[in-house]
Design an enzyme around this catalytic site. Structure first.
Site, short mmCIF file in Angstrom:
data_model
loop_
_atom_site.label_atom_id
_atom_site.label_comp_id
_atom_site.label_asym_id
_atom_site.label_seq_id
_atom_site.Cartn_x
_atom_site.Cartn_y
_atom_site.Cartn_z
N HIS A 308 0.85 -1.18 0.00
CA HIS A 308 0.00 0.00 0.00
C HIS A 308 0.89 1.23 0.00
CE1 HIS A 308 -3.11 2.87 1.10
NE2 HIS A 308 -3.93 1.98 0.62
N ASP A 366 -7.93 -5.54 0.17
CA ASP A 366 -8.44 -6.38 -0.92
C ASP A 366 -8.05 -7.84 -0.78
OD1 ASP A 366 -9.70 -4.34 -2.22
OD2 ASP A 366 -7.85 -3.68 -3.16
#
Ligand code: CMC
Length: 431
Positions: A308, A366
């Protein structure tokens, strides 16, 4: 925001310039470089905006090192556990948790706007049945500006409010109908007696032939997925919405721009890509092969659902999502789900691997959401539309904040030009 008495001094070509340091409530301070071009004739260069704050915002705060995500100051895990999506929508939009009366009024307004203009049915019929539902969602959201003219004037606070409620209310219907259209089933109309998440699941999985009752555990898991995805500060799609809105485009056009940006596999499309990757890996014994590929500089493969831009410790949303995955799969009796087995093993191996540790690559939101949505019966192509549905409130809250900001200007980055210097046109015969 407070303008501190402190300045950062920048020396350019032997001349020093004092740039104000601005302080927010929490998080890193920023150096105000707005006057830099005027002072020095130079721009700043920051591809990917890794060191650039593009706005002031009161909505969401992320501390990537601590793995902290706050909506209006409230930690995401508390909201996921104690609140529910429509309450979170209210919080994001209006800044405070609602009283019981405010929540009832907001829920009533959202519930009364869930139907689509009946003419939109024809619009759906124009798409190929095998279209990706994100293409349909993007098209239909953009087309809302052709159906709801009475809420496109961005300078009218009431119209902004109506557009806000319409978008939050209609996105579940738009996404569910994109799914129904893709499988050739009749559209199921919204039911005002159901809560937001239950109504969405009902529109996706009911048929007109028989009664369909949504399991409350699945509704709760769906609601939690919505809550965890509701906003995430100035990510790529939110920045797209703000940039589109900065030109004073109408809200439906701006949200359609956000949907388009979210589609990419580096952003919202990662949930689809992640489950497809878990299926491709198939069994835990093949994980080392994929880990090796992810580390290979000459192979473009990346472990989807890992890494991320901001979280460098852990993604707090992934933690909650993992618990939800166990709950949902337990309920559905799919303890042996191969994708979940691969996911759990992959997480373990990657977290112990030097490459992933040194690059601070952790599972993101996710990583587990796809496993849950798959178990609920959604095809992978629906994962990103569900993300878009949930993120709509974040986009619209950020869009409203920008429109209501008196210092708002059209977004217009500059560049470092590296192309040809001026030259004269040559006739085709002479080239
Ligand atoms: N697998 C393998 N290596 C990776 C991965 C990954 N998933 N992610 C980053 N790296 C490596 C990358 O190769 C680079 O190595 P080096 O420094 O040796 O060149 C280093 O880590 C830093 O990567 P980056 O691309 O510079 O980092 P970024 O902040 O620009 O990218 C990201 C963030 C999310 C796009 C990236 O981690 C990625 O592509 N992840 C997979 C896609 C994904 O799961 N996206 C969902 C993000 S969360 C939901 C959302 O926000 O939409």
């Amino acid at each position: 925001m407070t303008k501190s008495e402190r300045f950062a001094t920048l020396t350019v070509d032997g001349k020093s310039h004092d740039l104000p340091i601005l302080t927010g409530t929490v998080g890193p301070e920023v150096i105000d470089v707005g006057a830099l071009y005027k002072l020095t004739g130079k721009f700043t260069y920051d591809p990917g905006f890794t060191s650039t704050a593009a706005c002031f915002s009161d909505i969401t705060f992320i501390d990537g090192d601590k793995g902290e995500l706050l909506y209006r100051g409230y930690p995401i895990d508390q909201l996921a556990e104690k609140s529910h999506y429509l309450e979170v929508c209210y919080l994001l939009l209006y800044g405070e948790l609602p009283t019981a009366a405010q929540l009832e009024d907001f829920e009533m307004r959202v519930t009364r706007h869930t139907m689509l203009h009946e003419q939109m049915v024809n619009f759906y019929r124009g798409f190929r049945r095998d279209a990706h539902p994100m293409a349909v969602v993007c098209g239909v959201v953009g087309a809302m500006s052709a159906f709801y003219h009475d809420s496109t004037d961005i300078n009218d606070a009431w119209q902004r409010e109506v557009a806000t409620v319409r978008l939050i209310a209609k996105l579940p219907t738009i996404c569910a109908w994109a799914y129904k259209y893709s499988i050739g089933q009749p559209f199921i109309y919204p039911r005002n007696d159901l809560d937001y998440a239950t109504n969405f699941l009902h529109m996706c999985f009911a048929t007109p032939c028989e009664t369909y009752v949504v399991d409350p555990i699945l509704s709760r898991a769906m609601d939690r997925i919505f809550t965890l995805h509701a906003d995430h500060e100035q990510n790529a799609s939110t920045s797209t919405v703000r940039l589109a809105g900065s030109s004073q485009a109408n809200p439906f056009a701006c949200i359609a721009a956000g949907v388009a940006c979210l589609w990419g596999p580096a952003h919202g499309g990662a949930n689809q890509a992640c489950l497809e990757m878990l299926r491709e890996i198939g069994t835990p014994d093949r994980i080392p092969e994929y880990i090796a590929r992810a580390k290979d500089k000459n192979d473009p493969f990346r472990l989807m659902g890992f890494g991320h831009r901001v979280y460098k410790n852990f993604d707090p949303r992934a933690k909650v999502m993992k618990e939800s995955a166990d709950e949902v799969l337990g309920l559905l009796g799919v303890k042996d789900n191969p994708a979940l087995q691969v996911a759990k093993e992959l997480e373990k191996i990657a977290l112990e691997d030097e490459y992933f540790i040194s690059k601070k690559l952790y599972p993101n939101v996710d990583f587990y959401s796809g496993v849950i949505l798959d178990a609920m019966g959604f095809p992978t192509a629906m994962f990103t539309p569900i993300f878009a549905l949930a993120r709509t409130v974040g986009w619209i809250a950020q869009w409203k904040e920008m429109i209501e900001d008196p210092v708002q200007k059209i977004g217009r980055p500059r560049q470092l030009y590296t192309g040809a210097t001026p030259r004269n046109y040559t006739e085709v015969e002479a080239r």
